[in-house]
Motif scaffolding. Structure first.
Motif, PDB file in Angstrom:
ATOM      1  N   GLY A 124       1.555   8.705  -6.318  1.00 38.84           N
ATOM      2  CA  GLY A 124       0.257   8.065  -6.038  1.00 38.84           C
ATOM      3  C   GLY A 124      -0.831   8.951  -5.973  1.00 38.84           C
ATOM      4  N   ILE A 125      -1.698   8.700  -5.337  1.00 35.81           N
ATOM      5  CA  ILE A 125      -2.895   9.666  -5.150  1.00 35.81           C
ATOM      6  C   ILE A 125      -2.667  11.277  -4.765  1.00 35.81           C
ATOM      7  CG2 ILE A 125      -4.330   7.676  -4.329  1.00 35.81           C
ATOM      8  CD1 ILE A 125      -4.388   8.775  -1.513  1.00 35.81           C
TER       9      ILE A 125
ATOM     10  N   ASP B 176       0.857  -1.155   0.043  1.00 35.93           N
ATOM     11  CA  ASP B 176      -0.024  -0.049   0.051  1.00 35.93           C
ATOM     12  C   ASP B 176       0.859   1.286   0.005  1.00 35.93           C
ATOM     13  OD1 ASP B 176      -2.356  -1.488   0.125  1.00 35.93           O
ATOM     14  OD2 ASP B 176      -2.272  -1.695   2.327  1.00 35.93           O
ATOM     15  N   SER B 177       1.881   1.183  -0.614  1.00 37.02           N
ATOM     16  CA  SER B 177       3.068   2.417  -0.619  1.00 37.02           C
ATOM     17  C   SER B 177       2.482   3.372  -1.695  1.00 37.02           C
ATOM     18  CB  SER B 177       4.346   1.904  -0.889  1.00 37.02           C
ATOM     19  OG  SER B 177       5.111   3.372  -1.223  1.00 37.02           O
ATOM     20  N   GLU B 178       2.454   4.795  -1.682  1.00 38.19           N
ATOM     21  CA  GLU B 178       2.220   5.534  -2.659  1.00 38.19           C
ATOM     22  C   GLU B 178       3.367   5.788  -3.075  1.00 38.19           C
ATOM     23  OE1 GLU B 178      -0.889   6.351  -3.357  1.00 38.19           O
ATOM     24  OE2 GLU B 178      -1.708   5.179  -1.770  1.00 38.19           O
TER      25      GLU B 178
END
Length: 332
Positions: free
Chosen positions: A318-319, A288-290
């Motif tokens: 990521g996000i 779950d690393s961005e």
């Protein structure tokens, strides 16, 4: 023994370790500095050549060829900005002195209250600061060692927390210098605790009693939090593709005290030490690393007899979008 080490390394990637995110103070110490370093995914523990090495591995600074100064500026998450300045002074062939400054600004925001929801015309701000001094030396023609101390400060409105910490590192390189192994430990220091004027107030220690003093000076005590400690082991290799083109591969095994273990990898193409192309990937093995893909370019120019390096880095987050680093390195 070699195969056992490789087996343990890959096993640590496949089996997730415990995450302790949010249990330490001074999280800005894990951002990572240097456009070149971050273009290579942060796999820089075994690399040599610029003042950002003070952050990744102070054991490598004695191997720089000349005095250097580095200035870096980057827009960070949610309209924050951080700045890095590093300097290495080459004392002699065996030793070097270094200093760096890391400043993360969260900007200003107008203070609002229940009664003044449109603003009070007063502003609050917050920032993080790290100021360090380092020394490195070549123990032999293969081994070098370095370390230093730094002052760390976090401020939010009227409250401040500060402490001191040390960083140490070692670097091994073979006779030809094309193979390097680096190890470092960062942020070994005392716990941080917030103190400030807003924690002082008047209180009634016994509100159920009549006739007692209800205006006793009181102090709210905040919790103590340790610094995030980073253990890094890095390996890099230089390969000459031709007389004009050098290819470098690098990888770091990172063991944070407040997060899961992960791997950073990076690559660099160096054309006649004038033009550079870099790419890498951060936090392999971290669920779950961005963070992820990194990419960068760079160039070196000779201006009035001094070399100037300009590096750019694109960092996928990521996000949160992406980050861009711009770096200037002056060879003095």
């Amino acid at each position: 023994m070699k195969y056992k080490f490789i087996y343990i390394l890959f096993l640590s990637i496949l089996i997730p370790s415990q995450s302790k995110v949010g249990t330490t103070a001074a999280q800005f110490l894990g951002i990572g500095v240097g456009a070149r370093a971050m273009s290579m995914g942060g796999a820089f523990t075994s690399m040599v050549g610029e003042p950002s090495s003070l952050y990744w591995n102070p054991g490598s600074i004695a191997n720089v060829e000349n005095d250097q100064a580095e200035i870096l500026n980057a827009d960070w998450l949610i309209d924050t900005q951080w700045h890095y300045f590093g300097y290495i002074n080459k004392i002699d062939d065996r030793s070097a002195f270094g200093a760096n400054l890391f400043y993360l600004s969260y900007g200003e925001e107008e203070i609002t209250t229940i009664y003044d929801q449109g603003g009070t015309d007063n502003y609050w701000s917050a920032y993080d600061l790290s100021l360090g001094m380092y020394y490195g030396m070549n123990l032999t023609n293969k081994f070098s060692f370095g370390g230093g101390a730094k002052y760390i400060k976090q401020s939010i409105y009227n409250e401040v927390a500060s402490t001191v910490a040390i960083d140490i590192g070692v670097l091994y390189q073979n006779y030809s210098g094309n193979y390097r192994l680096g190890m470092s430990i960062s942020n070994i220091g005392l716990n941080m605790i917030l103190k400030g004027n807003d924690l002082y107030f008047s209180c009634d220690p016994d509100p159920d009693s009549q006739g007692n003093n209800d205006n006793i000076p009181c102090v709210l005590e905040t919790g103590q939090y340790p610094l995030p400690i980073f253990y890094r082991i890095g390996l890099s290799k230089d390969i000459y593709i031709s007389n004009n083109l050098l290819f470098t591969s690098s990888s770091d095994w990172v063991i944070p005290s407040d997060d899961v273990e992960h791997i950073n990898v990076g690559f660099e193409f160096n054309y006649i030490d004038r033009a550079y192309l870099r790419f890498g990937y951060r936090q392999l093995g971290k669920k779950d690393s961005e963070e992820g893909l990194t990419f960068g370019i760079g160039g070196k120019w000779n201006i009035y007899g001094n070399n100037l390096n300009i590096n750019y880095n694109y960092h996928d987050f990521g996000i949160f979008g992406y980050m861009q680093y711009f770096e200037f390195i002056f060879n003095l």
